[in-house]
Design a protein around this motif. Structure first.
Motif, PDB file in Angstrom:
ATOM      1  N   ALA A 101       3.197  -4.566   3.139  1.00  0.00           N
ATOM      2  CA  ALA A 101       3.904  -3.352   3.423  1.00  0.00           C
ATOM      3  C   ALA A 101       3.042  -2.139   3.192  1.00  0.00           C
ATOM      4  N   ALA A 102       2.932  -1.335   4.188  1.00  0.00           N
ATOM      5  CA  ALA A 102       2.486   0.189   4.130  1.00  0.00           C
ATOM      6  C   ALA A 102       3.283   1.143   4.391  1.00  0.00           C
ATOM      7  N   SER A 103       3.373   2.075   3.228  1.00  0.00           N
ATOM      8  CA  SER A 103       4.490   3.062   3.254  1.00  0.00           C
ATOM      9  C   SER A 103       3.961   4.408   3.049  1.00  0.00           C
ATOM     10  N   ASP A 104       4.364   5.638   3.628  1.00  0.00           N
ATOM     11  CA  ASP A 104       3.865   6.980   3.323  1.00  0.00           C
ATOM     12  C   ASP A 104       5.054   7.747   3.494  1.00  0.00           C
ATOM     13  N   ILE A 105       5.277   8.879   2.757  1.00  0.00           N
ATOM     14  CA  ILE A 105       6.322   9.867   2.981  1.00  0.00           C
ATOM     15  C   ILE A 105       6.182  10.432   4.404  1.00  0.00           C
ATOM     16  N   ASP A 106       5.285  10.653   4.760  1.00  0.00           N
ATOM     17  CA  ASP A 106       4.889  11.568   6.046  1.00  0.00           C
ATOM     18  C   ASP A 106       5.099  10.722   7.337  1.00  0.00           C
ATOM     19  N   PRO A 107       5.704  10.908   8.382  1.00  0.00           N
ATOM     20  CA  PRO A 107       6.134   9.951   9.387  1.00  0.00           C
ATOM     21  C   PRO A 107       4.651  10.173  10.337  1.00  0.00           C
ATOM     22  N   VAL A 108       4.000  11.269  10.210  1.00  0.00           N
ATOM     23  CA  VAL A 108       2.676  11.295  11.089  1.00  0.00           C
ATOM     24  C   VAL A 108       1.791  10.405  10.449  1.00  0.00           C
ATOM     25  N   SER A 109       1.458  10.013   9.138  1.00  0.00           N
ATOM     26  CA  SER A 109       0.735   8.996   8.716  1.00  0.00           C
ATOM     27  C   SER A 109       1.173   7.488   9.317  1.00  0.00           C
ATOM     28  N   ASP A 129       0.881  -1.183   0.142  1.00  0.00           N
ATOM     29  CA  ASP A 129      -0.161   0.048   0.039  1.00  0.00           C
ATOM     30  C   ASP A 129       1.015   1.454   0.039  1.00  0.00           C
ATOM     31  N   LEU A 130       0.980   1.928  -1.182  1.00  0.00           N
ATOM     32  CA  LEU A 130       2.218   2.917  -1.249  1.00  0.00           C
ATOM     33  C   LEU A 130       1.293   4.266  -1.191  1.00  0.00           C
ATOM     34  N   GLY A 131       1.612   4.881   0.069  1.00  0.00           N
ATOM     35  CA  GLY A 131       1.171   6.137   0.359  1.00  0.00           C
ATOM     36  C   GLY A 131      -0.050   5.863   1.046  1.00  0.00           C
ATOM     37  N   THR A 132       0.197   5.213   2.219  1.00  0.00           N
ATOM     38  CA  THR A 132      -0.856   4.669   2.879  1.00  0.00           C
ATOM     39  C   THR A 132      -1.930   5.583   3.608  1.00  0.00           C
ATOM     40  N   GLY A 133      -1.517   6.518   4.134  1.00  0.00           N
ATOM     41  CA  GLY A 133      -2.337   7.806   4.968  1.00  0.00           C
ATOM     42  C   GLY A 133      -2.542   7.146   6.293  1.00  0.00           C
ATOM     43  N   ILE A 177       6.418   1.499   7.075  1.00  0.00           N
ATOM     44  CA  ILE A 177       7.524   2.089   6.694  1.00  0.00           C
ATOM     45  C   ILE A 177       7.344   3.633   6.169  1.00  0.00           C
ATOM     46  N   VAL A 178       8.435   4.407   6.665  1.00  0.00           N
ATOM     47  CA  VAL A 178       8.315   5.812   6.041  1.00  0.00           C
ATOM     48  C   VAL A 178       9.456   5.895   5.026  1.00  0.00           C
ATOM     49  N   ALA A 179       8.664   6.052   3.762  1.00  0.00           N
ATOM     50  CA  ALA A 179       9.422   6.018   2.675  1.00  0.00           C
ATOM     51  C   ALA A 179       9.071   7.158   1.590  1.00  0.00           C
ATOM     52  N   ALA A 180       9.917   7.799   0.708  1.00  0.00           N
ATOM     53  CA  ALA A 180       9.361   8.977  -0.425  1.00  0.00           C
ATOM     54  C   ALA A 180       9.106   8.216  -1.470  1.00  0.00           C
ATOM     55  N   GLY A 181       9.663   6.978  -1.697  1.00  0.00           N
ATOM     56  CA  GLY A 181       9.500   6.535  -3.108  1.00  0.00           C
ATOM     57  C   GLY A 181       9.732   4.786  -3.041  1.00  0.00           C
ATOM     58  N   MET A 182       9.661   4.330  -4.114  1.00  0.00           N
ATOM     59  CA  MET A 182      10.094   2.803  -4.343  1.00  0.00           C
ATOM     60  C   MET A 182      11.561   2.483  -4.133  1.00  0.00           C
TER      61      MET A 182
END
Length: 318
Positions: free
Chosen positions: A193-201, A171-175, A226-231
């Protein structure tokens, strides 16, 4: 029905409300974009609503503040509704309120296929045949209220109905984590895996995982947050290839990410793309077709299109 909110704090306080009229597009922007108050220690709750269904482009924006809003607060709030630049906002002091209850007002449960997404206020309304997920109105996008989130739930439900099985899901950009949790409910033996660029998310997702009894970790039947900006993030790269990727972001980033997302998808893998307007669907579809993906089916929810695509088996991955 409110489109969304940003919420912080749960104490009873004497609060203030600012109200401005806005367009539907401005209301949707409040839901999808980061609040300009996000860096505040006590950001206001932002709620957008449609007062009259016969006037679909006339919406209202309310901001609930813990203290009397300053001129700077008012000016910043006005930037959320440019169409109302010549209108003076309504400002009123409210009686003591429970901010949790206030933030949930109007957030009705969503039924999307077999899913029932609700706030704590509707725990007693869960249908016996539903997969229930509790997502409180909060600091991250993805309460299920927005058409893009609902459309992703419907797309996964349709894939499940087709007896399609997935073992490795992203789930990329999980919110809020909602779509990752929903995927695990449908395919309980999968690694997710659930990732988002925003640590708050990711913090919010961890809280929601605990509320919904979702195991977190790196193994089967667990969700790794996972806090991640991209793939290219090492954890996301190490977990590839994925046989299902769900990306509910925005059209521009989806187009930019097309090469890396397609590369991380296993041959024959499925892709659900959302966060794009109907007018943007062709451009996003073309970007992924150039990477060797084929369209499977689309779901249209109001102004929004949810794309489901499949990677040609001959392409491999990476």
């Amino acid at each position: 029905m409110p489109l969304g909110s940003r919420f912080r704090g749960s104490t009873r306080v004497s609060s203030w409300k600012i109200t401005l009229p806005c367009t539907k597009a401005e209301a949707e922007a409040v839901e999808r974009e980061e609040s300009p108050f996000a860096a505040f220690e006590n950001p206001p709750v932002l709620m957008s609503s449609e007062p009259d269904e016969t006037k679909p482009d006339e919406w209202r924006l309310d901001g609930y503040f813990e203290t009397a809003p300053t001129p700077d607060d008012i000016a910043l709030f006005r930037t959320l509704a440019p169409s109302a630049e010549r209108i003076e906002p309504s400002i009123e002091q409210l009686a003591d309120e429970d901010w949790v209850t206030m933030s949930q007002q109007g957030l009705e449960p969503i039924r999307a296929g077999r899913f029932f997404v609700h706030t704590p206020a509707h725990r007693d309304a869960i249908p016996a045949d539903a997969i229930a997920l509790e997502i409180d109105a909060g600091r991250a996008f993805g309460t299920g209220q927005h058409e893009t989130t609902t459309g992703c739930l419907l797309a996964m439900d349709r894939l499940k109905e087709g007896a399609i099985s997935f073992d490795n899901i992203l789930d990329l950009g999980t919110g809020t984590g909602l779509l990752a949790f929903a995927a695990l409910k449908l395919w309980p033996d999968a690694k997710v895996a659930a990732s988002d660029i925003d640590p708050v998310s990711i913090d919010v997702s961890a809280e929601n995982a605990a509320i919904n009894g979702i195991p977190t970790g790196t193994g089967k039947g667990e969700v790794e947050l996972i806090v991640a900006a991209g793939m290219e993030h090492p954890r996301l790269a190490a977990r590839a290839p994925y046989d299902l990727i769900v990306a509910n972001i925005l059209a521009g980033p989806l187009i930019d990410l097309a090469p890396s997302v397609a590369a991380a998808l296993a041959p024959g893998g499925r892709l659900i793309l959302a966060g794009l307007l109907n007018t943007q669907a062709e451009a996003v579809t073309s970007a992924y077709r150039r990477q060797g993906l084929m369209g499977s089916f689309d779901i249209v929810r109001g102004d929004w299109t949810i794309l489901t695509m499949r990677k040609r088996k001959a392409l491999g991955w990476q």
